[in-house]
Design a protein around this motif. Structure first.
Motif, PDB file in Angstrom:
ATOM      1  N   THR A   1      15.619  30.249   8.550  1.00  0.00           N
ATOM      2  CA  THR A   1      16.790  31.111   8.377  1.00  0.00           C
ATOM      3  C   THR A   1      17.328  30.889   6.971  1.00  0.00           C
ATOM      4  OG1 THR A   1      17.363  30.946  10.730  1.00  0.00           O
ATOM      5  CG2 THR A   1      19.077  31.730   9.230  1.00  0.00           C
TER       6      THR A   1
ATOM      7  N   PRO B   1      19.712  30.932   3.923  1.00  0.00           N
ATOM      8  CA  PRO B   1      21.167  31.035   3.771  1.00  0.00           C
ATOM      9  C   PRO B   1      21.551  32.268   2.950  1.00  0.00           C
ATOM     10  CG  PRO B   1      20.368  28.833   3.203  1.00  0.00           C
ATOM     11  CD  PRO B   1      19.168  29.721   3.281  1.00  0.00           C
ATOM     12  N   LYS B   2      22.812  32.657   3.050  1.00  0.00           N
ATOM     13  CA  LYS B   2      23.322  33.722   2.205  1.00  0.00           C
ATOM     14  C   LYS B   2      23.413  33.226   0.760  1.00  0.00           C
ATOM     15  CE  LYS B   2      25.977  35.998   5.847  1.00  0.00           C
ATOM     16  NZ  LYS B   2      27.322  36.473   6.283  1.00  0.00           N
ATOM     17  N   SER B   3      23.366  34.151  -0.177  1.00  0.00           N
ATOM     18  CA  SER B   3      23.319  33.791  -1.594  1.00  0.00           C
ATOM     19  C   SER B   3      24.474  32.897  -2.017  1.00  0.00           C
ATOM     20  CB  SER B   3      23.310  35.061  -2.455  1.00  0.00           C
ATOM     21  OG  SER B   3      23.259  34.741  -3.827  1.00  0.00           O
ATOM     22  N   GLU B   4      25.666  33.140  -1.459  1.00  0.00           N
ATOM     23  CA  GLU B   4      26.846  32.384  -1.889  1.00  0.00           C
ATOM     24  C   GLU B   4      27.031  31.067  -1.148  1.00  0.00           C
ATOM     25  OE1 GLU B   4      28.081  35.319   1.315  1.00  0.00           O
ATOM     26  OE2 GLU B   4      26.792  35.301  -0.463  1.00  0.00           O
ATOM     27  N   ASP B   5      26.119  30.737  -0.220  1.00  0.00           N
ATOM     28  CA  ASP B   5      26.244  29.514   0.589  1.00  0.00           C
ATOM     29  C   ASP B   5      25.614  28.333  -0.157  1.00  0.00           C
ATOM     30  OD1 ASP B   5      26.440  27.549   2.495  1.00  0.00           O
ATOM     31  OD2 ASP B   5      25.215  28.567   4.008  1.00  0.00           O
TER      32      ASP B   5
ATOM     33  N   TRP C   1      22.129  26.231   0.912  1.00  0.00           N
ATOM     34  CA  TRP C   1      20.907  26.250   0.115  1.00  0.00           C
ATOM     35  C   TRP C   1      20.463  24.841  -0.283  1.00  0.00           C
ATOM     36  CZ3 TRP C   1      17.171  29.495  -0.305  1.00  0.00           C
ATOM     37  CH2 TRP C   1      17.389  30.861  -0.131  1.00  0.00           C
TER      38      TRP C   1
ATOM     39  N   ARG D   1      11.384  36.927  -1.217  1.00  0.00           N
ATOM     40  CA  ARG D   1      12.526  37.650  -0.656  1.00  0.00           C
ATOM     41  C   ARG D   1      13.808  37.450  -1.473  1.00  0.00           C
ATOM     42  NH1 ARG D   1       9.316  37.023   3.899  1.00  0.00           N
ATOM     43  NH2 ARG D   1       9.654  38.568   5.555  1.00  0.00           N
TER      44      ARG D   1
ATOM     45  N   THR E   1      20.073  35.859  -6.383  1.00  0.00           N
ATOM     46  CA  THR E   1      19.905  34.693  -5.508  1.00  0.00           C
ATOM     47  C   THR E   1      19.137  33.596  -6.217  1.00  0.00           C
ATOM     48  OG1 THR E   1      19.924  36.127  -3.548  1.00  0.00           O
ATOM     49  CG2 THR E   1      19.013  33.912  -3.281  1.00  0.00           C
TER      50      THR E   1
ATOM     51  N   SER F   1      21.520  31.897  -8.505  1.00  0.00           N
ATOM     52  CA  SER F   1      22.527  31.126  -7.764  1.00  0.00           C
ATOM     53  C   SER F   1      21.940  29.823  -7.236  1.00  0.00           C
ATOM     54  CB  SER F   1      23.085  31.956  -6.596  1.00  0.00           C
ATOM     55  OG  SER F   1      23.814  33.064  -7.062  1.00  0.00           O
TER      56      SER F   1
END
Length: 263
Positions: free
Chosen positions: A118, A120-124, A128, A168, A173, A176
C-alpha cells in the motif's frame, strides 16, 4: 521640510507652491496634478527622521537555526577516492538503467501490486520513511526475530524500490520522497535500504532538474561526503555506495563542483 534637509535632499523636479482651493482635503484621492504633488509634500513632511523597529524580545530567546551551505563536497578518505574510469563506468551504467526504466515504465505501471503493498500518499512523510526503510531502520530496532520462519515482513525491513512501485510515482512524488529520505539521512546513518531507494529515486528524476530537485541532490551529495569521512570502520562497501551517489549527482546531473577528484 527644513532648509537644511532640502540641501541634503534636493528636489528632482521644480515644484512651486500649489495654488489650491480652500476646501482642499489631503485625505481624499487627488483630482489634479497639483493636489497630488501637495499631498506628496504633506506626507513627506510627516515622516519621522528616525524610525525604530519594534522587536519582540521573546522571539530572540527561541532556538535560531542557520543553514550554511558549503560550495563543494569533502574529499574522500585517503585511499578511497574513486578513479575517473570507475566514475565514468558508473555514469554509463546509470544512464542505461534510466533508459530501460523509461522504455518499460508503462509496462511496469500496469502490473498489479502485491496485496501487502500500500503506497503512502505523496504528502505522508512518516509513511514513506517507514515504507522505504522499514520499522527496523526507521525505529532503529535491532531485534527481528519475530516471524523469521514465516517469510519476509516488508513492514519491518522496508519495501524494495521495485519497478512496479517506482513506475507509479510521478515527479512530484519522486521529489517529495527524495526530500523525506534526505531529511532522515541528515541525522541518521547510511544503510543499504536507504542506498537502494536513493539510487532508484535518482534514476526516476527527469532532466532538466526542477530547482527543488537540484537543491536536494546537492544536499544529498554533501551529506554523503560528510558520512564517508566520519566512517570509523572504513567499510569499503559502504564508502563505495557513498562514492556512487556523489558520482551520479556530480557527473550525471552536471554538478561538477561536487565531483571527487580522480585518484
Amino acid at each position: 521640510m527644513e532648509p537644511g534637509v532640502e540641501e541634503l535632499m534636493p528636489r528632482l523636479l521644480p515644484v512651486g507652491d500649489c495654488d489650491l482651493a480652500e476646501d482642499f482635503d489631503p485625505t481624499v484621492p487627488p483630482r489634479t496634478p497639483q493636489e497630488y504633488l501637495k499631498r506628496v509634500q504633506i506626507e513627506a513632511a510627516r515622516c519621522p527622521d528616525v524610525v525604530v523597529a519594534q522587536i519582540d524580545p521573546r522571539k530572540l530567546k527561541k532556538k535560531q537555526t542557520v543553514n550554511v551551505s558549503i560550495s563543494g563536497c569533502r574529499p574522500a578518505p585517503e585511499g578511497y577516492s574513486p578513479t575517473l574510469k570507475w566514475q565514468q563506468q558508473q555514469v554509463a551504467n546509470f544512464s542505461a538503467v534510466r533508459q530501460s526504466l523509461n522504455k518499460h515504465r508503462n509496462h511496469w505501471r500496469s502490473q498489479n501490486l502485491d496485496s501487502n503493498v500500500t503506497m503512502p500518499k505523496s504528502e505522508d512523510e512518516e509513511g514513506w520513511k517507514k515504507f522505504c526503510l522499514g520499522e527496523r531502520v526507521y525505529s532503529e530496532i535491532d531485534d527481528l526475530s519475530d516471524n523469521e520462519n514465516l517469510g519476509i515482513d516488508y513492514m519491518k525491513v522496508g519495501f524494495p524500490p521495485l519497478l512496479s512501485i517506482v513506475s507509479r510515482m510521478n515527479q512530484a512524488t519522486v521529489t517529495s520522497v527524495l526530500e523525506y529520505l534526505i531529511s532522515w539521512f541528515g541525522e541518521k546513518k547510511f544503510t543499504p535500504e536507504l542506498g537502494r531507494w536513493l539510487y532508484a529515486l535518482l534514476a526516476c528524476l527527469e532532466k532538466p532538474l526542477l530547482p527543488e530537485a537540484h537543491s536536494l541532490i546537492r544536499q544529498l551529495a554533501r551529506r554523503c561526503s560528510e558520512v564517508r569521512v566520519l566512517e570509523e570502520s572504513k567499510n569499503e562497501e559502504q564508502i563505495s555506495a557513498l562514492n556512487l551517489i556523489i558520482c551520479l549527482v556530480s557527473r550525471y546531473f552536471d554538478q561538477r563542483d561536487l565531483a571527487d577528484e580522480p585518484s
